[in-house]
Scaffold this motif. Structure first.
Motif, PDB file in Angstrom:
ATOM      1  N   LEU A 266       5.123   5.645 -19.680  1.00 38.88           N
ATOM      2  CA  LEU A 266       6.658   5.252 -19.275  1.00 38.88           C
ATOM      3  C   LEU A 266       6.982   5.294 -17.847  1.00 38.88           C
ATOM      4  O   LEU A 266       8.082   4.496 -17.582  1.00 38.88           O
ATOM      5  N   TYR A 267       6.237   5.755 -17.081  1.00 38.39           N
ATOM      6  CA  TYR A 267       6.278   5.614 -15.659  1.00 38.39           C
ATOM      7  C   TYR A 267       5.534   4.527 -15.036  1.00 38.39           C
ATOM      8  O   TYR A 267       4.914   3.551 -15.819  1.00 38.39           O
ATOM      9  N   ARG A 268       5.753   4.092 -13.645  1.00 37.89           N
ATOM     10  CA  ARG A 268       5.309   2.895 -13.261  1.00 37.89           C
ATOM     11  C   ARG A 268       4.249   3.057 -12.124  1.00 37.89           C
ATOM     12  O   ARG A 268       4.083   4.200 -11.504  1.00 37.89           O
ATOM     13  N   GLY A 269       3.047   2.282 -12.167  1.00 34.15           N
ATOM     14  CA  GLY A 269       2.098   2.008 -11.398  1.00 34.15           C
ATOM     15  C   GLY A 269       1.054   3.354 -11.312  1.00 34.15           C
ATOM     16  O   GLY A 269       0.609   3.596 -10.166  1.00 34.15           O
ATOM     17  N   LEU A 270       0.756   3.942 -12.520  1.00 28.63           N
ATOM     18  CA  LEU A 270       0.164   4.897 -12.326  1.00 28.63           C
ATOM     19  C   LEU A 270      -1.556   4.573 -12.327  1.00 28.63           C
ATOM     20  O   LEU A 270      -1.807   3.394 -13.062  1.00 28.63           O
ATOM     21  N   LYS A 271      -2.195   5.479 -11.860  1.00 30.24           N
ATOM     22  CA  LYS A 271      -3.825   5.204 -12.074  1.00 30.24           C
ATOM     23  C   LYS A 271      -4.325   6.415 -12.956  1.00 30.24           C
ATOM     24  O   LYS A 271      -4.166   7.628 -12.524  1.00 30.24           O
ATOM     25  N   PHE A 272      -4.930   6.012 -14.026  1.00 30.86           N
ATOM     26  CA  PHE A 272      -5.641   7.031 -14.790  1.00 30.86           C
ATOM     27  C   PHE A 272      -7.220   7.003 -14.764  1.00 30.86           C
ATOM     28  O   PHE A 272      -7.758   6.053 -14.976  1.00 30.86           O
ATOM     29  N   THR A 273      -7.761   8.098 -14.529  1.00 26.62           N
ATOM     30  CA  THR A 273      -9.103   8.143 -14.521  1.00 26.62           C
ATOM     31  C   THR A 273      -9.434   9.353 -15.517  1.00 26.62           C
ATOM     32  O   THR A 273      -9.092  10.282 -15.808  1.00 26.62           O
ATOM     33  N   LEU A 274     -10.405   8.426 -16.361  1.00 26.63           N
ATOM     34  CA  LEU A 274     -10.566   9.187 -17.991  1.00 26.63           C
ATOM     35  C   LEU A 274     -11.999   9.580 -17.791  1.00 26.63           C
ATOM     36  O   LEU A 274     -12.839   8.809 -17.752  1.00 26.63           O
ATOM     37  N   ILE A 275     -12.151  10.986 -17.675  1.00 24.87           N
ATOM     38  CA  ILE A 275     -13.493  11.345 -17.617  1.00 24.87           C
ATOM     39  C   ILE A 275     -13.924  11.972 -18.697  1.00 24.87           C
ATOM     40  O   ILE A 275     -13.329  13.324 -19.180  1.00 24.87           O
ATOM     41  N   ALA A 276     -14.884  11.738 -19.493  1.00 21.83           N
ATOM     42  CA  ALA A 276     -15.195  12.328 -20.425  1.00 21.83           C
ATOM     43  C   ALA A 276     -16.598  12.207 -20.902  1.00 21.83           C
ATOM     44  O   ALA A 276     -17.361  11.036 -20.488  1.00 21.83           O
ATOM     45  N   PRO A 277     -17.532  12.926 -21.715  1.00 26.47           N
ATOM     46  CA  PRO A 277     -18.896  12.798 -21.740  1.00 26.47           C
ATOM     47  C   PRO A 277     -18.934  11.648 -23.203  1.00 26.47           C
ATOM     48  O   PRO A 277     -17.982  11.526 -23.901  1.00 26.47           O
ATOM     49  N   HIS A 278     -20.082  11.163 -23.048  1.00 27.94           N
ATOM     50  CA  HIS A 278     -20.609  10.020 -23.954  1.00 27.94           C
ATOM     51  C   HIS A 278     -20.194  10.504 -25.390  1.00 27.94           C
ATOM     52  O   HIS A 278     -20.401  11.612 -26.014  1.00 27.94           O
ATOM     53  N   GLY A 279     -19.540   9.802 -26.083  1.00 33.33           N
ATOM     54  CA  GLY A 279     -18.980  10.129 -27.477  1.00 33.33           C
ATOM     55  C   GLY A 279     -17.725  10.491 -27.685  1.00 33.33           C
ATOM     56  O   GLY A 279     -16.976  10.852 -28.939  1.00 33.33           O
ATOM     57  N   LEU A 280     -17.151  11.232 -26.557  1.00 33.72           N
ATOM     58  CA  LEU A 280     -15.661  11.763 -26.617  1.00 33.72           C
ATOM     59  C   LEU A 280     -14.702  11.011 -25.768  1.00 33.72           C
ATOM     60  O   LEU A 280     -13.659  11.637 -25.262  1.00 33.72           O
ATOM     61  N   GLU A 281     -14.973   9.838 -25.619  1.00 35.68           N
ATOM     62  CA  GLU A 281     -14.074   8.957 -24.570  1.00 35.68           C
ATOM     63  C   GLU A 281     -12.686   8.704 -25.535  1.00 35.68           C
ATOM     64  O   GLU A 281     -12.500   8.801 -26.796  1.00 35.68           O
ATOM     65  N   MET A 282     -11.739   8.462 -24.667  1.00 31.75           N
ATOM     66  CA  MET A 282     -10.452   8.007 -25.420  1.00 31.75           C
ATOM     67  C   MET A 282     -10.205   7.012 -26.341  1.00 31.75           C
ATOM     68  O   MET A 282     -11.032   5.980 -26.216  1.00 31.75           O
ATOM     69  N   PRO A 283      -9.709   6.960 -27.234  1.00 36.53           N
ATOM     70  CA  PRO A 283      -9.464   5.932 -28.438  1.00 36.53           C
ATOM     71  C   PRO A 283      -9.253   4.564 -27.767  1.00 36.53           C
ATOM     72  O   PRO A 283      -8.290   4.545 -27.132  1.00 36.53           O
ATOM     73  N   GLU A 284      -9.843   3.692 -28.397  1.00 41.82           N
ATOM     74  CA  GLU A 284      -9.554   2.569 -28.052  1.00 41.82           C
ATOM     75  C   GLU A 284      -7.773   2.073 -28.015  1.00 41.82           C
ATOM     76  O   GLU A 284      -7.321   1.221 -27.281  1.00 41.82           O
ATOM     77  N   TYR A 285      -7.195   2.371 -29.246  1.00 42.18           N
ATOM     78  CA  TYR A 285      -6.024   1.974 -29.614  1.00 42.18           C
ATOM     79  C   TYR A 285      -4.870   2.585 -28.443  1.00 42.18           C
ATOM     80  O   TYR A 285      -3.923   1.833 -27.710  1.00 42.18           O
ATOM     81  N   ILE A 286      -5.456   3.685 -27.825  1.00 41.06           N
ATOM     82  CA  ILE A 286      -4.511   4.386 -26.914  1.00 41.06           C
ATOM     83  C   ILE A 286      -4.659   3.811 -25.267  1.00 41.06           C
ATOM     84  O   ILE A 286      -3.894   3.457 -24.801  1.00 41.06           O
ATOM     85  N   LEU A 287      -5.992   3.312 -25.117  1.00 40.67           N
ATOM     86  CA  LEU A 287      -6.157   2.546 -24.090  1.00 40.67           C
ATOM     87  C   LEU A 287      -5.394   1.077 -24.048  1.00 40.67           C
ATOM     88  O   LEU A 287      -4.914   0.704 -23.029  1.00 40.67           O
ATOM     89  N   GLU A 288      -5.452   0.496 -25.070  1.00 41.11           N
ATOM     90  CA  GLU A 288      -4.892  -0.738 -25.359  1.00 41.11           C
ATOM     91  C   GLU A 288      -3.156  -0.653 -25.026  1.00 41.11           C
ATOM     92  O   GLU A 288      -2.686  -1.461 -24.149  1.00 41.11           O
ATOM     93  N   GLU A 289      -2.776   0.607 -25.683  1.00 42.93           N
ATOM     94  CA  GLU A 289      -1.158   0.812 -25.642  1.00 42.93           C
ATOM     95  C   GLU A 289      -1.053   1.031 -23.910  1.00 42.93           C
ATOM     96  O   GLU A 289       0.044   0.378 -23.508  1.00 42.93           O
TER      97      GLU A 289
END
Ligand code: CP
Length: 430
Positions: A266-289
């Motif tokens: 909801l805020y502006r201009g954020l940089k998200f770094t998502l650090i996960a081991p293989h197989g436990l990555e953030m779900p695609e639908y949340i990335l799209e949103e």
């Protein structure tokens, strides 16, 4: 001023979206003076702001409000109606919030701080009963929701696990929810299946709060996490717009990060770094949103690379209970957030968070205890914030937020000045 000086100033800075330095310059005072006005009233360093400054701040906020009025025509009416879920006063997902409504909720959480810090008591929910239904393990969410309700004068009935619930005899969600609605005035529900709390909510007209539905959402956790980030950033003189947030660990099954990233978006201009081991990555639908809001999203499997320049590190536990052990590959010691890696990759003003519980067993590679005495570790300030935020949620859903300020009385007992033996000097500083 009908609210405390601290609530008034914090709200003004949030509305104007200014750091402490810029706000101090805007109202023509020294940053040091502003810091003393922002302390809780009981603190030794607290000072009363001159009346003329209070009038000037009110004027600036009102002028700003006039400018924003036309741009935000939807922002009107009671908060509980603005965040309603299918017309009901229920909290099931962070999707119910806008940036304005979340900050309105935080203004109410600020008002709850003297109660949460055991300086004041209130009885605005006297006579009301909360039903806490937890079908999954919990310490923080169950107890802090219960404590928040009690601190507003209500009382709590709870049931924990399937074994001691009639669901073990085959009772449906619909029947359980309808029956409970005859006994209590609000329900908090945790359940292992995604979407199950929404099912409870459909079967009742009383307020329902999602206390975690499997790998789905955990909205109250995300709200207290965001409140913590904004509070810490205020002290550090930072704005959330443009910040770098690193989310680390099990991003697939960790419901707290699912809710938090949507709220932060909801805020502006954020940089998200998502650090996960293989197989436990953030779900695609949340990335799209999240991507739709124009934020930068970087996915990485290297903690060392991903943490560089982070303003917030949000570590999470691997949710082993949600998948078979053999599916977990690559969650090596390199994924552990500890003092050495933070010293190497981050600055002195990074904040380290975790929704807790952290797995402190050998080989778990969860957030290290070697940061326990480090002021950058905000995890206990974060858990403490669970009380005022959850009090605010109840006050809004039950429509009593306007009564709190005038209901406050001094406590009759003497709580310790620091509730944890290792609390950092930053505890209770705002
Ligand atoms: N953070 C959190 O949800 O903790 P509990 O599982 O102890 O409620």
């Amino acid at each position: 001023m009908t609210v405390s000086q601290q609530v008034f100033l914090r709200d003004a800075m949030r509305r104007l979206n200014l750091t402490r330095d810029v706000f101090a310059a805007r109202i023509g005072v020294k940053r040091r003076a502003l810091d003393t006005w922002l302390l809780p009233e009981g603190s030794q360093e607290f000072r009363t702001m001159p009346e003329v400054v209070s009038r000037f701040v009110t004027e600036i906020v009102q002028n700003e409000g006039l400018l924003q009025k036309y741009a935000q025509s939807a922002q009107s009416g009671p908060l509980r109606d603005r965040i309603a879920y299918h017309g009901k006063h229920q909290l099931l997902s962070v999707d119910q919030f806008t940036r304005e409504s979340v900050e309105d909720l935080f203004r109410i959480a600020d008002q709850m701080q003297p109660i949460a810090r055991r300086q004041k008591v209130s009885r605005v929910l006297e006579g009301a009963v909360l039903g806490n239904l937890f079908f999954e393990a919990s310490t923080r969410t169950r107890v802090s929701f219960g404590a928040a309700f009690c601190r507003l004068g209500g009382s709590v009935c709870d049931t924990t696990g399937f074994t001691f619930s009639s669901m073990a005899k085959g009772e449906s969600i619909y029947d359980t929810s309808r029956v409970m609605s005859g006994y209590v005035d609000a329900m908090v529900i945790r359940h292992p299946e995604k979407g199950s709390v929404a099912e409870f909510a459909q079967a009742t007209n009383i307020p329902v709060v999602n206390g975690g539905d499997g790998p789905g959402e955990h909205p109250s956790q995300a709200l207290l996490d965001l409140y913590t980030i904004l509070t810490e950033f205020s002290r550090l003189g930072k704005l959330l717009d443009g910040a770098h947030i690193a989310l680390v660990g099990d991003l697939k099954y960790g419901r707290t990060v699912h809710s938090l990233i949507k709220l932060l978006a909801l805020y502006r201009g954020l940089k998200f770094t998502l650090i996960a081991p293989h197989g436990l990555e953030m779900p695609e639908y949340i990335l799209e949103e999240t991507g739709k809001h124009g934020h930068t999203i970087i996915q990485s499997s290297s903690l060392e690379e991903g943490l560089v320049g982070a303003d917030v590190i949000y570590a999470t536990r691997v949710q082993k209970e949600r998948f078979a052990a053999e599916e977990l590959e690559g969650y090596t010691p390199d994924f552990q957030v500890n003092k050495a890696i933070i010293d190497k990759c981050c600055g002195p003003d990074v904040i380290v968070m975790h929704p807790l519980p952290r797995d402190s067993r050998e080989g778990a590679h969860d957030l290290s205890v070697d940061l326990n005495h480090d002021t950058r570790l905000a995890i206990f300030r974060q858990t403490d914030n669970g009380i005022p935020v959850r009090m605010a949620i109840f006050a809004v859903l039950l429509g009593v937020e306007g009564l709190v300020q005038h209901s406050l009385r001094d406590v009759t007992w003497s709580p310790p000045s620091h509730i944890g033996p290792d609390d950092s000097i930053l505890h209770d500083m705002d």
